[in-house]
Design a protein around this motif. Structure first.
Motif, PDB file in Angstrom:
ATOM      1  N   ARG A  99      53.751   5.871  -4.587  1.00 43.38           N
ATOM      2  CA  ARG A  99      54.473   5.229  -3.661  1.00 43.38           C
ATOM      3  C   ARG A  99      55.572   4.308  -4.085  1.00 43.38           C
ATOM      4  NH1 ARG A  99      48.909   3.795  -0.309  1.00 43.38           N
ATOM      5  NH2 ARG A  99      48.473   5.708   0.627  1.00 43.38           N
ATOM      6  N   THR A 146      44.533   6.731  -0.486  1.00 50.02           N
ATOM      7  CA  THR A 146      44.071   6.662  -1.840  1.00 50.02           C
ATOM      8  C   THR A 146      42.790   7.031  -2.018  1.00 50.02           C
ATOM      9  OG1 THR A 146      43.795   4.295  -1.511  1.00 50.02           O
ATOM     10  CG2 THR A 146      45.999   5.088  -2.650  1.00 50.02           C
ATOM     11  N   GLU A 187      36.477  -3.024   2.805  1.00 46.57           N
ATOM     12  CA  GLU A 187      36.049  -2.334   3.699  1.00 46.57           C
ATOM     13  C   GLU A 187      34.623  -1.942   3.683  1.00 46.57           C
ATOM     14  OE1 GLU A 187      37.678   1.949   4.151  1.00 46.57           O
ATOM     15  OE2 GLU A 187      37.659   1.622   6.379  1.00 46.57           O
TER      16      GLU A 187
HETATM   17  O1  LIG Z   1      46.023   4.981   1.311  1.00 46.88           O
HETATM   18  C1  LIG Z   1      45.735   3.673   1.067  1.00 46.88           C
HETATM   19  O2  LIG Z   1      46.603   2.841   0.786  1.00 46.88           O
HETATM   20  C2  LIG Z   1      44.773   3.100   1.330  1.00 46.88           C
HETATM   21  O3  LIG Z   1      44.106   2.043   0.845  1.00 46.88           O
HETATM   22  C3  LIG Z   1      43.828   3.309   2.949  1.00 46.88           C
HETATM   23  C4  LIG Z   1      42.682   3.959   2.765  1.00 46.88           C
HETATM   24  C5  LIG Z   1      42.699   5.172   1.769  1.00 46.88           C
HETATM   25  O4  LIG Z   1      42.670   4.939   0.574  1.00 46.88           O
HETATM   26  O5  LIG Z   1      42.478   6.399   2.548  1.00 46.88           O
HETATM   27  C6  LIG Z   1      41.591   3.031   2.379  1.00 46.88           C
HETATM   28  C7  LIG Z   1      40.531   2.803   3.296  1.00 46.88           C
HETATM   29  C8  LIG Z   1      40.561   3.091   4.666  1.00 46.88           C
HETATM   30  O6  LIG Z   1      39.030   3.622   4.724  1.00 46.88           O
HETATM   31  C9  LIG Z   1      41.328   4.265   5.000  1.00 46.88           C
HETATM   32  C10 LIG Z   1      42.207   4.418   4.269  1.00 46.88           C
END
Ligand SMILES: O=C(O)C(=O)C[C@]1(C(=O)O)C=C[C@@H](O)C=C1
Length: 249
Positions: A99, A146, A187
């Motif tokens: 990213r 991620t 989370e």
């Molecule tokens: O992609 C990211 O940056 C995140 O941290 C978001 C992310 C994920 O990793 O999918 C993390 C936790 C949530 O459940 C939703 C999305």
């Protein structure tokens, strides 16, 4: 407009900084997924709430602008900023090197990392990656971010189910349609409080290290400098901590 200054749309690489154009247009364009409590949550009334939503409102206000929130997905959120559909992406976004080739990231707001959440009865069954990655274990994951990357990299023997709706994914585990999810420790703590049947597994010792930050257009040094100062102050003067306490409760 050709040679336009502070244009609010399109891919045009405007020479000026958002630091000047945002106050001029009076709008800060914020991309967010709205599916990741406590950072970004879209209410039934269409309004956005959460820690990073409060932060984005404060940032906009500090620039004499109003925030305009636009819904996006985890797959697209970084490209939204890279392609200048938004001025900033917020809502529990993790810094990653792939990213960082596309966007700048602000100073981090917090540290996080992937850890399991599962039914409390299975808490000791799914405490290491070796014990999770066994035939018969049903790992559930939301797409595009991620979490999915982590599951695809690390899970070879267990089954991976992609659940498209991150707002209902935890109920899948409660109801026994899946066994375990690996997601950000913050989370897992939040959702374990929301769903008494679920337990967060060693959130103090996650499998990975990641920092949360805001994605910013590459090349706009002045805007990045400003957002860095904003984040630095908010994370040191108690503002961020107060929003966190409010949303984590
Ligand atoms: O992609 C990211 O940056 C995140 O941290 C978001 C992310 C994920 O990793 O999918 C993390 C936790 C949530 O459940 C939703 C999305």
């Amino acid at each position: 407009a050709p040679g336009g200054h502070g244009t609010a749309h399109g891919k045009g690489r405007d020479k000026g900084s958002l630091l000047d154009s945002v106050p001029k247009r009076g709008v800060l364009r914020v991309c967010t997924t709205g599916d990741y409590r406590p950072f970004t949550h879209r209410e039934a009334d269409g309004g956005y709430r959460g820690i990073d939503i409060d932060m984005a409102r404060d940032l906009a206000k500090s620039l004499d602008a109003k925030p305009k929130f636009t819904a996006t997905t985890w797959k697209e959120i970084v490209d939204d900023v890279a392609d200048r559909r938004c001025d900033i992406a917020v809502g529990g976004v993790s810094i990653t090197l792939p990213r960082a080739r596309k966007t700048y990231f602000s100073e981090p707001t917090r540290e996080d990392g992937k850890t399991p959440i599962t039914r409390c009865a299975d808490k000791d069954t799914y405490d290491t990656l070796d014990r999770i990655d066994r035939p018969g274990t049903r790992v559930i994951v939301n797409p595009g971010g991620t979490n999915e990357q982590f599951a695809r990299d690390r899970i070879k023997r267990a089954t991976i189910t992609v659940h498209p709706d991150n707002t209902t994914i935890f109920q899948e585990i409660v109801d026994g349609r899946a066994d375990v999810m690996m997601t950000d420790a913050s989370e897992t703590r939040y959702q374990a409080r929301l769903h008494p049947e679920l337990c967060s597994v060693h959130p103090d010792k996650p499998f990975t290290f990641a920092e949360k930050a805001y994605a910013l257009p590459r090349g706009d040094e002045e805007f990045k400098e400003y957002v860095d100062q904003f984040v630095h102050l908010a994370t040191h003067d108690g503002t961020y901590a107060a929003y966190e306490a409010q949303w984590m409760e």
